[in-house]
Design a protein around this motif. Structure first.
Motif, PDB file in Angstrom:
ATOM      1  N   VAL A 160       0.809  -1.222   0.000  1.00  0.00           N
ATOM      2  CA  VAL A 160       0.000   0.000   0.000  1.00  0.00           C
ATOM      3  C   VAL A 160       0.841   1.269   0.000  1.00  0.00           C
ATOM      4  O   VAL A 160       0.308   2.373  -0.160  1.00  0.00           O
ATOM      5  CB  VAL A 160      -0.962   0.024   1.205  1.00  0.00           C
ATOM      6  CG1 VAL A 160      -2.022  -1.062   1.060  1.00  0.00           C
ATOM      7  CG2 VAL A 160      -0.219  -0.154   2.519  1.00  0.00           C
ATOM      8  N   GLY A 161       2.150   1.133   0.165  1.00  0.00           N
ATOM      9  CA  GLY A 161       2.996   2.321   0.134  1.00  0.00           C
ATOM     10  C   GLY A 161       4.395   2.013   0.628  1.00  0.00           C
ATOM     11  O   GLY A 161       4.741   0.847   0.890  1.00  0.00           O
ATOM     12  N   TYR A 162       5.175   3.077   0.734  1.00  0.00           N
ATOM     13  CA  TYR A 162       6.551   2.957   1.220  1.00  0.00           C
ATOM     14  C   TYR A 162       6.811   4.051   2.240  1.00  0.00           C
ATOM     15  O   TYR A 162       6.268   5.157   2.147  1.00  0.00           O
ATOM     16  CB  TYR A 162       7.540   3.048   0.059  1.00  0.00           C
ATOM     17  CG  TYR A 162       7.493   1.843  -0.847  1.00  0.00           C
ATOM     18  CD1 TYR A 162       8.298   0.737  -0.604  1.00  0.00           C
ATOM     19  CD2 TYR A 162       6.604   1.799  -1.916  1.00  0.00           C
ATOM     20  CE1 TYR A 162       8.242  -0.383  -1.426  1.00  0.00           C
ATOM     21  CE2 TYR A 162       6.533   0.684  -2.740  1.00  0.00           C
ATOM     22  CZ  TYR A 162       7.349  -0.402  -2.483  1.00  0.00           C
ATOM     23  OH  TYR A 162       7.276  -1.513  -3.284  1.00  0.00           O
ATOM     24  N   LEU A 163       7.653   3.723   3.214  1.00  0.00           N
ATOM     25  CA  LEU A 163       7.895   4.616   4.341  1.00  0.00           C
ATOM     26  C   LEU A 163       9.354   5.073   4.333  1.00  0.00           C
ATOM     27  O   LEU A 163      10.249   4.316   4.701  1.00  0.00           O
ATOM     28  CB  LEU A 163       7.588   3.862   5.641  1.00  0.00           C
ATOM     29  CG  LEU A 163       7.341   4.653   6.909  1.00  0.00           C
ATOM     30  CD1 LEU A 163       6.140   5.576   6.735  1.00  0.00           C
ATOM     31  CD2 LEU A 163       7.114   3.712   8.073  1.00  0.00           C
ATOM     32  N   PRO A 164       9.618   6.319   3.908  1.00  0.00           N
ATOM     33  CA  PRO A 164      10.999   6.820   3.964  1.00  0.00           C
ATOM     34  C   PRO A 164      11.475   6.918   5.408  1.00  0.00           C
ATOM     35  O   PRO A 164      10.703   7.289   6.301  1.00  0.00           O
ATOM     36  CB  PRO A 164      10.888   8.214   3.330  1.00  0.00           C
ATOM     37  CG  PRO A 164       9.608   8.194   2.550  1.00  0.00           C
ATOM     38  CD  PRO A 164       8.690   7.289   3.312  1.00  0.00           C
ATOM     39  N   THR A 165      12.723   6.579   5.643  1.00  0.00           N
ATOM     40  CA  THR A 165      13.292   6.664   6.985  1.00  0.00           C
ATOM     41  C   THR A 165      14.587   7.468   6.950  1.00  0.00           C
ATOM     42  O   THR A 165      15.276   7.528   5.927  1.00  0.00           O
ATOM     43  CB  THR A 165      13.583   5.264   7.558  1.00  0.00           C
ATOM     44  OG1 THR A 165      14.469   4.571   6.667  1.00  0.00           O
ATOM     45  CG2 THR A 165      12.308   4.463   7.723  1.00  0.00           C
ATOM     46  N   SER A 166      14.898   8.082   8.081  1.00  0.00           N
ATOM     47  CA  SER A 166      16.104   8.909   8.190  1.00  0.00           C
ATOM     48  C   SER A 166      16.678   8.760   9.595  1.00  0.00           C
ATOM     49  O   SER A 166      16.007   8.258  10.506  1.00  0.00           O
ATOM     50  CB  SER A 166      15.787  10.386   7.925  1.00  0.00           C
ATOM     51  OG  SER A 166      15.143  10.574   6.687  1.00  0.00           O
ATOM     52  N   LEU A 167      17.907   9.241   9.746  1.00  0.00           N
ATOM     53  CA  LEU A 167      18.490   9.351  11.076  1.00  0.00           C
ATOM     54  C   LEU A 167      18.058  10.694  11.656  1.00  0.00           C
ATOM     55  O   LEU A 167      18.241  11.741  11.032  1.00  0.00           O
ATOM     56  CB  LEU A 167      20.020   9.267  10.999  1.00  0.00           C
ATOM     57  CG  LEU A 167      20.593   7.900  10.653  1.00  0.00           C
ATOM     58  CD1 LEU A 167      22.085   8.002  10.341  1.00  0.00           C
ATOM     59  CD2 LEU A 167      20.361   6.910  11.789  1.00  0.00           C
ATOM     60  N   TRP A 168      17.491  10.653  12.864  1.00  0.00           N
ATOM     61  CA  TRP A 168      16.949  11.857  13.468  1.00  0.00           C
ATOM     62  C   TRP A 168      17.632  12.139  14.810  1.00  0.00           C
ATOM     63  O   TRP A 168      17.939  11.225  15.574  1.00  0.00           O
ATOM     64  CB  TRP A 168      15.452  11.717  13.694  1.00  0.00           C
ATOM     65  CG  TRP A 168      14.668  11.640  12.423  1.00  0.00           C
ATOM     66  CD1 TRP A 168      14.253  10.525  11.772  1.00  0.00           C
ATOM     67  CD2 TRP A 168      14.240  12.748  11.630  1.00  0.00           C
ATOM     68  NE1 TRP A 168      13.578  10.857  10.620  1.00  0.00           N
ATOM     69  CE2 TRP A 168      13.549  12.218  10.502  1.00  0.00           C
ATOM     70  CE3 TRP A 168      14.355  14.145  11.755  1.00  0.00           C
ATOM     71  CZ2 TRP A 168      12.989  13.033   9.529  1.00  0.00           C
ATOM     72  CZ3 TRP A 168      13.793  14.945  10.784  1.00  0.00           C
ATOM     73  CH2 TRP A 168      13.117  14.398   9.686  1.00  0.00           C
TER      74      TRP A 168
END
Length: 302
Positions: A160-168
């Motif tokens: 159903v979608g994609y989840l961008p991730t980052s270092l926070w």
């Protein structure tokens, strides 16, 4: 008396109501011989005569009369059940049990549930927020939202979608420990940040990034704390405990309030796949289908 609703039973009822085999054959759009054979097969299977028939008239036997009344009750119950199912397909009601990880809840799951309630007020959502993968059958779950790759299963799965991730990391953390805000893209500085890991990440933690010359390099981090949910990691980051890899979706609030920033923006991190799974095969209830559609729509808007 146990009655199975077979084609022969429906033919028998039609013959009684039509008054003759010929009239029943016309009503059912069947050959007269086919109707006659169905009656014979039914009587043979029951071991009893149901109709007394002559060339000019027919009448129910005593056994046939009892059987006919029983058939009417069964057919009526079947019709009611069919109508209930039809109504449920058109206007869902009752519990809709959904499980989802924390990172998808506020920005996508809750708005999707609001959409469902607006269109189908008789549906009662039950939301199980859990980063672990609950078993659908034992927990009577209608829809599960999953992150990452999934093992093979008999469940129906939709991407159903994609989840961008980052270092926070929080600005308070940088200021408190004397790190330069201008050094967020400096791998040497970022390598010194305390790392907040989630249980699935293991130890040590390694992340790849793109250097100025276009080549890939990697950083290895020692973990200062492990937590079992993204919600806890998010709180620790916000409160200045350290840095964590988290979905951008859950950090939007703190980005807008200028409390957190991305570290190592040149990070090479593939988006996480978001899947919706359910145990209904190709016959998912309408509420399940509509929730998945609404959830997908909310993800696109993000």
């Amino acid at each position: 008396m146990s009655i199975t609703i077979t084609p022969q039973v429906r033919v028998f009822v039609a013959v009684v109501e039509a008054g003759s085999i010929t009239a029943a054959a016309e009503k059912l759009a069947l050959a007269k011989s086919s109707v006659s054979q169905s009656l014979k097969d039914l009587e043979n299977s029951l071991g009893a005569r149901l109709l007394n028939r002559t060339t000019r008239q027919q009448s129910l036997t005593r056994t046939g009369s009892k059987y006919y009344q029983a058939c009417l009750k069964i057919l009526s119950m079947a019709k009611e059940a069919e109508e209930e199912i039809s109504n449920a397909l058109e206007a869902p009601a009752g519990d809709l049990i959904i499980t989802a990880p924390f990172s998808t809840v506020c920005r996508a799951v809750v708005p999707a549930l609001k959409n469902i309630r607006e269109h189908y007020p008789e549906v009662m959502p039950r939301l199980l927020i859990d980063d672990s993968r609950l078993d659908l059958i034992s927990n009577k779950i209608d829809v599960a939202i999953r992150l990452g790759e999934l093992p093979d299963s008999n469940y129906r799965t939709q991407t159903v979608g994609y989840l961008p991730t980052s270092l926070w990391v929080s600005l308070d953390y940088l200021d408190y420990y004397g790190f330069s805000r201008d050094g967020l893209g400096d791998p040497a500085q970022v390598a010194e940040y305390r790392y907040i890991a989630q249980n699935w990440q293991g130890n040590p933690i390694q992340h790849s990034y793109r250097k100025e010359d276009g080549n890939l390099a990697s950083l290895v981090f020692d973990t200062c704390v492990y937590c079992n949910t993204a919600a806890v990691a998010r709180s620790l980051v916000k409160d200045g405990f350290g840095m964590a890899l988290l979905p951008d979706l859950v950090m939007t609030e703190f980005v807008e309030s200028e409390e957190v920033v991305r570290a190592l923006p040149q990070l090479e991190q593939a988006p996480v796949r978001i899947s919706a799974i359910h145990p209904y095969g190709d016959k998912a209830p309408l509420a399940v289908r509509r929730f998945i559609e609404a959830f997908r729509s909310e993800l696109k808007e993000e």
